[in-house]
Structure formats: structure tokens, C-alpha cells
Design a protein around this motif. Structure first.
Motif, mmCIF file in Angstrom:
data_model
loop_
_atom_site.group_PDB
_atom_site.id
_atom_site.type_symbol
_atom_site.label_atom_id
_atom_site.label_comp_id
_atom_site.label_asym_id
_atom_site.label_seq_id
_atom_site.Cartn_x
_atom_site.Cartn_y
_atom_site.Cartn_z
ATOM 1 N N THR A 158 7.408 11.604 -3.246
ATOM 2 C CA THR A 158 8.646 11.370 -3.995
ATOM 3 C C THR A 158 9.544 10.308 -3.386
ATOM 4 O OG1 THR A 158 9.693 13.217 -2.831
ATOM 5 C CG2 THR A 158 8.673 13.706 -4.965
ATOM 6 N N ASP A 159 9.467 10.084 -2.100
ATOM 7 C CA ASP A 159 10.277 9.064 -1.441
ATOM 8 C C ASP A 159 9.608 7.698 -1.670
ATOM 9 O OD1 ASP A 159 10.609 7.299 1.157
ATOM 10 O OD2 ASP A 159 12.387 8.609 1.037
ATOM 11 N N ALA A 160 10.336 6.773 -2.283
ATOM 12 C CA ALA A 160 9.761 5.476 -2.668
ATOM 13 C C ALA A 160 9.244 4.682 -1.472
ATOM 14 C CB ALA A 160 10.791 4.658 -3.442
ATOM 15 N N ALA A 161 9.989 4.643 -0.381
ATOM 16 C CA ALA A 161 9.557 3.877 0.793
ATOM 17 C C ALA A 161 8.286 4.471 1.401
ATOM 18 C CB ALA A 161 10.675 3.819 1.832
ATOM 19 N N LEU A 162 8.242 5.801 1.486
ATOM 20 C CA LEU A 162 7.037 6.458 2.009
ATOM 21 C C LEU A 162 5.858 6.256 1.067
ATOM 22 C CD1 LEU A 162 8.584 9.776 3.368
ATOM 23 C CD2 LEU A 162 7.572 7.921 4.726
ATOM 24 N N ASP A 163 6.108 6.309 -0.232
ATOM 25 C CA ASP A 163 5.040 6.103 -1.210
ATOM 26 C C ASP A 163 4.473 4.688 -1.094
ATOM 27 O OD1 ASP A 163 3.401 7.135 -3.344
ATOM 28 O OD2 ASP A 163 4.536 5.826 -4.698
ATOM 29 N N ASP A 164 5.332 3.708 -0.866
ATOM 30 C CA ASP A 164 4.856 2.333 -0.669
ATOM 31 C C ASP A 164 3.959 2.236 0.563
ATOM 32 O OD1 ASP A 164 6.156 1.353 -2.928
ATOM 33 O OD2 ASP A 164 7.863 0.536 -1.795
ATOM 34 N N LYS A 165 4.355 2.893 1.646
ATOM 35 C CA LYS A 165 3.534 2.887 2.861
ATOM 36 C C LYS A 165 2.189 3.581 2.615
ATOM 37 C CE LYS A 165 7.302 2.669 6.189
ATOM 38 N NZ LYS A 165 8.028 3.329 7.267
ATOM 39 N N PHE A 166 2.229 4.666 1.845
ATOM 40 C CA PHE A 166 1.009 5.402 1.498
ATOM 41 C C PHE A 166 0.063 4.500 0.704
ATOM 42 C CE2 PHE A 166 -0.939 8.912 -1.242
ATOM 43 C CZ PHE A 166 -1.762 9.398 -0.242
ATOM 44 N N LYS A 167 0.594 3.822 -0.295
ATOM 45 C CA LYS A 167 -0.231 2.937 -1.127
ATOM 46 C C LYS A 167 -0.784 1.772 -0.313
ATOM 47 C CE LYS A 167 1.697 4.286 -5.481
ATOM 48 N NZ LYS A 167 2.813 4.269 -6.351
ATOM 49 N N THR A 168 -0.004 1.265 0.619
ATOM 50 C CA THR A 168 -0.494 0.204 1.490
ATOM 51 C C THR A 168 -1.659 0.713 2.337
ATOM 52 O OG1 THR A 168 1.659 -0.887 1.554
ATOM 53 C CG2 THR A 168 0.129 -1.385 3.362
ATOM 54 N N ALA A 169 -1.523 1.893 2.879
ATOM 55 C CA ALA A 169 -2.610 2.489 3.669
ATOM 56 C C ALA A 169 -3.853 2.689 2.805
ATOM 57 C CB ALA A 169 -2.159 3.805 4.297
ATOM 58 N N LEU A 170 -3.678 3.186 1.591
ATOM 59 C CA LEU A 170 -4.815 3.403 0.688
ATOM 60 C C LEU A 170 -5.527 2.088 0.351
ATOM 61 C CD1 LEU A 170 -3.444 6.088 -1.784
ATOM 62 C CD2 LEU A 170 -5.208 6.387 -0.051
ATOM 63 N N SER A 171 -4.764 1.027 0.224
ATOM 64 C CA SER A 171 -5.361 -0.262 -0.136
ATOM 65 C C SER A 171 -6.320 -0.769 0.951
ATOM 66 C CB SER A 171 -4.276 -1.311 -0.411
ATOM 67 O OG SER A 171 -3.634 -1.704 0.778
ATOM 68 N N MET A 172 -6.139 -0.272 2.164
ATOM 69 C CA MET A 172 -7.021 -0.684 3.266
ATOM 70 C C MET A 172 -8.452 -0.175 3.059
ATOM 71 S SD MET A 172 -4.673 -1.960 5.706
ATOM 72 C CE MET A 172 -5.665 -1.976 7.117
ATOM 73 N N ILE A 173 -8.593 0.948 2.333
ATOM 74 C CA ILE A 173 -9.917 1.545 2.168
ATOM 75 C C ILE A 173 -10.426 1.446 0.728
ATOM 76 C CG2 ILE A 173 -9.281 3.963 1.634
ATOM 77 C CD1 ILE A 173 -11.367 4.598 3.977
ATOM 78 N N ASP A 174 -9.546 1.295 -0.226
ATOM 79 C CA ASP A 174 -9.918 1.259 -1.650
ATOM 80 C C ASP A 174 -10.073 -0.202 -2.080
ATOM 81 O OD1 ASP A 174 -10.461 2.214 -4.226
ATOM 82 O OD2 ASP A 174 -8.351 2.083 -4.795
ATOM 83 N N ARG A 175 -11.196 -0.795 -1.701
ATOM 84 C CA ARG A 175 -11.389 -2.200 -2.032
ATOM 85 C C ARG A 175 -12.746 -2.440 -2.678
ATOM 86 N NH1 ARG A 175 -11.629 -1.640 3.666
ATOM 87 N NH2 ARG A 175 -13.651 -2.471 4.120
#
Length: 175
Positions: A158-175
Motif C-alpha cells: 500500500t505504501d507507494a515508495a515501498l511498492d516502487d522499490k518492490f517493483k524495481t526488485a521484481l524487474s531484476m528477475i522478471d526479464r
């Protein structure tokens, strides 16, 4: 990319399982298989047990599950600053087959806890120890104060800044 995902917790109500599910819901370029470490329950590792009975089949199945994928997403629960006993026991038994448990696979590490630390101690420990077991840590994410920052119904942060960090982390493996 083919991913194996699991929470390193044996709790049936694990918040780390929710975090893993949230990650899997957001994968666009990968396919994922989930496992539950409860399906790999073994006696507590001991030299005497190993000599008497050998390495349990569950350890062999765990290593085989890793062999079938390209990468892993692991969400770590923190017990007293370290891995849960259930996960550590799996590592102990699997290392008796081959110390290269993670078979040089890429790993995205996640962690969460009810408190403000977000299981950051175990996350730091895992970042340092995974390479010893043949894991290449390519990203990490810690979600603090799970119940304040996660919507369990929507399975989203729910926290936008944390969600952005989460999505950035996911992008490292979801390629």
C-alpha cells in the motif's frame, strides 16, 4: 524465465507467503512454480542420523526442484535474527548432497515482518550466505511493518515508495 518461489517459513499463515504471492501476481515475463517448505519436512540434521539413514528423499526433491528452474524468489521469515529452523534444516540436509544447493541460479530475496525492521537482519545474512550455497543474489527487498504496508485482500503493497522499490526488485528477475 522459469522461477521457483517459496517462503522460507513453515507457518501456514506466513506473511512471507503473502509477499511471495504478491510478487508472483506481478510477473509479466516469467512463469513460476511455488513450493511450500512444509512439503520438505525432515528430522533435524545430525551426523548420526545421516550415517544411520542417509540423506532424506525430501532433500533430494528440494534440490531437484531447484534444478528445474532458471531462478528463485525466496521470501525470508526472521527468527531471532536468522533463518527459520525449518529453512536452515533444509539447507543443512541439502548441503550434504552438494554444497552448491542453488546451482548458480539467480535469486531475488524478499523479507517481511510485522515490525519496522522488515526482517532486515535475516535478509543481510542471506545476501552474504547464499553465494556460499551457489546462489547469485541479484536483488533484495524488505517490507517493514507488514500489517501497515500490505493489503491482504488485494495482495499489494500500500505504501507507494515501498511498492516502487518492490517493483524495481521484481524487474531484476522478471526479464
Amino acid at each position: 524465465m522459469k522461477i521457483l518461489a517459496f517462503a522460507a517459513s513453515n507457518s501456514k499463515k506466513s506473511i512471507n507467503k503473502s509477499l511471495v504471492q504478491s510478487a508472483l501476481n506481478q510477473l509479466n515475463n516469467s512463469t513460476a512454480t511455488t513450493i511450500d517448505i512444509n512439503d520438505f519436512e525432515m528430522p533435524i540434521y545430525g551426523e548420526d542420523l545421516e550415517q544411520a539413514h542417509g540423506v532424506p528423499e525430501a532433500a533430494k526433491r528440494f534440490v531437484e526442484a531447484i534444478a528445474e528452474v532458471d531462478a528463485l524468489i525466496i521470501s525470508l521469515a526472521e527468527h531471532n535474527g536468522s533463518y527459520t529452523v525449518a529453512f536452515k534444516n533444509i539447507l543443512d540436509w541439502c548441503s550434504r548432497l552438494d554444497r552448491n544447493i542453488f546451482q548458480n541460479k539467480e535469486i531475488l530475496l524478499l523479507a517481511t515482518s510485522p515490525g519496522p525492521g522488515g526482517a532486515s537482519n535475516v535478509l543481510k545474512f542471506a545476501v552474504n550466505s547464499m553465494p556460499f550455497f551457489g546462489g547469485e543474489v541479484i536483488g533484495e527487498f524488505s517490507l517493514p511493518s507488514f500489517y501497515d504496508n500490505f493489503n491482504a485482500e488485494k495482495m499489494t503493497i500500500t505504501d507507494a515508495a515501498l511498492d516502487d522499490k518492490f517493483k524495481t526488485a521484481l524487474s531484476m528477475i522478471d526479464r
